[in-house]
Design a protein around this motif. Structure first.
Motif, PDB file in Angstrom:
ATOM      1  N   TYR A  90       0.964  -1.374  -0.009  1.00  0.00           N
ATOM      2  CA  TYR A  90       0.157  -0.103  -0.122  1.00  0.00           C
ATOM      3  C   TYR A  90       0.846   1.329   0.067  1.00  0.00           C
ATOM      4  O   TYR A  90       0.485   2.326  -0.403  1.00  0.00           O
ATOM      5  N   ALA A 137       1.708  -4.269  -6.949  1.00  0.00           N
ATOM      6  CA  ALA A 137       0.644  -3.724  -6.148  1.00  0.00           C
ATOM      7  C   ALA A 137      -0.085  -4.603  -5.144  1.00  0.00           C
ATOM      8  O   ALA A 137       0.261  -5.813  -5.259  1.00  0.00           O
ATOM      9  N   PRO A 138      -0.743  -4.200  -4.123  1.00  0.00           N
ATOM     10  CA  PRO A 138      -1.334  -5.233  -3.262  1.00  0.00           C
ATOM     11  C   PRO A 138      -2.142  -6.100  -3.903  1.00  0.00           C
ATOM     12  O   PRO A 138      -2.054  -7.154  -3.530  1.00  0.00           O
ATOM     13  N   GLU A 139      -3.118  -5.866  -4.993  1.00  0.00           N
ATOM     14  CA  GLU A 139      -3.717  -6.954  -5.535  1.00  0.00           C
ATOM     15  C   GLU A 139      -2.821  -7.933  -6.250  1.00  0.00           C
ATOM     16  O   GLU A 139      -3.600  -9.090  -6.265  1.00  0.00           O
ATOM     17  N   ARG A 153      -1.137 -10.460  -3.235  1.00  0.00           N
ATOM     18  CA  ARG A 153      -1.909 -11.397  -2.818  1.00  0.00           C
ATOM     19  C   ARG A 153      -1.714 -12.700  -3.519  1.00  0.00           C
ATOM     20  O   ARG A 153      -1.788 -13.802  -3.006  1.00  0.00           O
ATOM     21  N   ARG A 194      -8.530  -4.668  -2.921  1.00  0.00           N
ATOM     22  CA  ARG A 194      -7.155  -4.689  -3.373  1.00  0.00           C
ATOM     23  C   ARG A 194      -6.548  -5.935  -2.500  1.00  0.00           C
ATOM     24  O   ARG A 194      -5.729  -6.805  -3.100  1.00  0.00           O
ATOM     25  N   ALA A 195      -6.635  -5.880  -1.156  1.00  0.00           N
ATOM     26  CA  ALA A 195      -5.945  -7.030  -0.366  1.00  0.00           C
ATOM     27  C   ALA A 195      -6.513  -8.317  -0.684  1.00  0.00           C
ATOM     28  O   ALA A 195      -6.009  -9.393  -0.568  1.00  0.00           O
ATOM     29  N   GLY A 214      -7.255  -9.170  -3.437  1.00  0.00           N
ATOM     30  CA  GLY A 214      -6.920  -9.406  -4.987  1.00  0.00           C
ATOM     31  C   GLY A 214      -7.519  -9.254  -5.895  1.00  0.00           C
ATOM     32  O   GLY A 214      -7.480  -9.636  -7.290  1.00  0.00           O
ATOM     33  N   MET A 215      -8.610  -8.301  -5.741  1.00  0.00           N
ATOM     34  CA  MET A 215      -9.582  -7.903  -6.846  1.00  0.00           C
ATOM     35  C   MET A 215      -8.904  -6.670  -7.688  1.00  0.00           C
ATOM     36  O   MET A 215      -8.168  -6.092  -7.186  1.00  0.00           O
TER      37      MET A 215
END
Lengths: 229, 284
Positions: A52, A71-73, A76, B177-178, B180-181
């Motif tokens: 972030y 990026a965070p997404e 994951r 976002r966390a 994973g979208m």
């Protein structure tokens, strides 16, 4: 392979480095508890790990791969789940939608164990998550994060507002997962909870590490000394 | 029932549904992305010009629909990637940027088609008799199509998994976002959908109004009033807002004339800004 490691990371908001040259790692099946007073940069450290905030220096490695400026997404996908301290759930969605979001077919069967542990969640399934109490939101967030079954889980103040009996159940759940090889990084104010799960401590002050070591080396008194200064 | 009353009711219905189509696109980009797209009216204008091009080529009117979706969707995609994306969470900058974009699009249309008024021949010319009143068939079809599109979109948003993900993203982007979208991709998609809706609305109204580069202005202003009255971020808001603004506009136009109608709408919008700034159905 180390699920998460970070090496001399620095970063923060604006021109200010909230976190300065922090290093650490957590092995599979272990829990690293990050403790420190309010505002010393614990949440900022997690935001650097999750992407972030950009790291001004240093390197974050997740699942053996360098995260760089991902990026965070995308992070994951390297195998990390994150339960943030603030706004931990989707307030506008129902509790069941919050959970269904992460399941491909939208069925909640996979949450059975969590419902048995926290019956309050099952009772509130139809309710809008925004109407839950702070502690209930944390339980929902915790459930969502652990149910993702990722090799690494990052929890930011998971027990805030949660009653002690449920805190103990959370610890039970975490310890069960540790046995299965999941790695945890947990930011925590509640030392009684930390003592139930921690393998290693990272004590922070003013954005820096003031104490790091295993729970065998670091006792409660050592930590408390840094929390009350 | 008196045929005149039936005609007036249909006129109101027509005004409300077409306005809803236009306001919906604006509400989607504003409510979901926080982007106040001042060029939204120009997407309506581009849609209308697509209808004009198809009409001049002598091709069937329905071909304007895919053409408008292609043009407005394509322009929307480019605009989102080049102009909007770097400016998310900077509302004032977006405002200025999209205002500039609206000028550019208008001038481009002017360069291509001139400033004159053009007309598009009405498909399904002729009238149908409903409850004893003769009403233009095309308008009747439009009412049905608008209601169907809006209904389908709401149903999709409220019940589908994609809709669920978009609602999650809108409500709490960081958490999304966390999980994973693909927040950026969803934002792009949302903006393109908003642009396509505007283009579609432009095609629909093209045969009924003079088609010219400044066509979008009037619609976009009324659409803003809809958002002011209805409030942001809820389905009910758009419906209620268009009901109030479109209904009032149609009724006042029928009884007193269009200037008085515009005046009334303005007064209502100002009263709302003053007394109920979050609209009828704001949430959160």
């Amino acid at each position: 392979m180390i699920p998460i490691s970070f090496n001399t990371v620095s970063g923060g908001y604006g021109s200010l480095n909230v976190v300065q040259d922090l290093s650490g790692e957590v092995e599979a099946g272990k829990v690293l508890c990050v403790v420190g007073r309010n505002g010393v940069g614990k949440s900022t450290l997690l935001k650097l790990l999750l992407g972030y905030l950009p790291c001004r220096s240093g390197e974050v490695t997740i699942g053996g791969r360098k995260a760089g400026s991902m990026a965070p997404e995308a992070r994951r996908g390297l195998g990390i789940s994150y339960c943030p301290q603030e706004r931990p759930v989707f307030d506008d969605l129902s509790v069941s939608d919050n959970l269904a979001l992460m399941v491909k077919d939208g069925r909640l069967d996979g949450y059975r164990r969590f419902f048995d542990l926290f019956p309050v969640l099952e009772k509130r399934l139809a309710q809008r998550a925004g109407t839950l109490s702070g502690g209930e939101k944390k339980l929902l967030s915790f459930t969502r994060g652990l149910a993702e079954h990722q090799p690494a889980v990052v929890l930011d103040e998971p027990t805030e507002g949660v009653q002690w009996e449920n805190i103990q159940r959370m610890a039970e759940m975490i310890n069960g997962r540790k046995a299965g090889g999941t790695a945890f990084i947990v930011v925590e104010q509640n030392l009684s909870f930390a003592e139930l799960i921690a393998d290693h401590y990272l004590v922070m002050d003013h954005g820096r590490c003031v104490l790091i070591g295993s729970c065998a080396e670091i006792g409660r008194a050592d930590i408390v000394k840094h929390l009350t200064v | 029932m008196d045929p005149l009353i039936v005609t007036q009711i249909l006129n109101i219905l027509f005004g409300v549904t077409t306005l809803a189509m236009i306001a919906l696109g604006l509400a989607i980009t504003f409510g979901m992305l926080g982007v106040l797209n001042l060029a939204h009216g120009e997407f309506v204008m581009m849609g209308a010009f697509c209808a004009l091009v198809v009409d001049r080529a002598g091709a069937p009117f329905v071909l304007a629909v895919p053409l408008a979706l292609l043009v407005c969707g394509g322009v929307g995609l480019m605009v989102e990637m080049l102009l909007i994306r770097p400016l998310y969470r900077r509302p004032f900058d977006t405002l200025v940027a999209t205002w500039g974009l609206s000028l550019l699009l208008r001038k481009l249309a002017e360069a291509g088609f001139g400033l004159g008024f053009n007309s598009v021949s009405v498909p399904l010319a002729g009238t149908a008799t409903l409850f004893g009143a003769d009403y233009p068939t095309y308008r009747l079809v439009l009412i049905v199509v608008c209601v169907a599109i809006i209904g389908a979109l709401f149903a999709w948003y409220g019940t589908s998994r994609a809709g669920l993900k978009i609602r999650a993203m809108v409500g709490n982007p960081d958490l999304a976002r966390a999980l994973g979208m693909p927040v950026k991709r969803l934002a792009t998609t949302t903006f393109v959908i908003g642009s396509c809706l505007a283009g579609l609305a432009g095609v629909m109204v093209a045969p009924l109004v003079p088609v010219h580069p400044y066509l979008g202005l009037d619609y976009v202003i009324k659409s803003f009033f809809v958002l002011v009255v209805g409030g942001l971020g809820s389905v009910l808001g758009v419906v209620a807002g268009t009901g109030v603004i479109g209904g009032l506009d149609s009724v006042m136009s029928a009884v007193f004339g269009s200037t008085q109608a515009y005046f009334t709408v303005l007064v209502v919008a100002i009263l709302f800004l003053w007394l109920k700034p979050r609209g009828l159905f704001s949430h959160g």
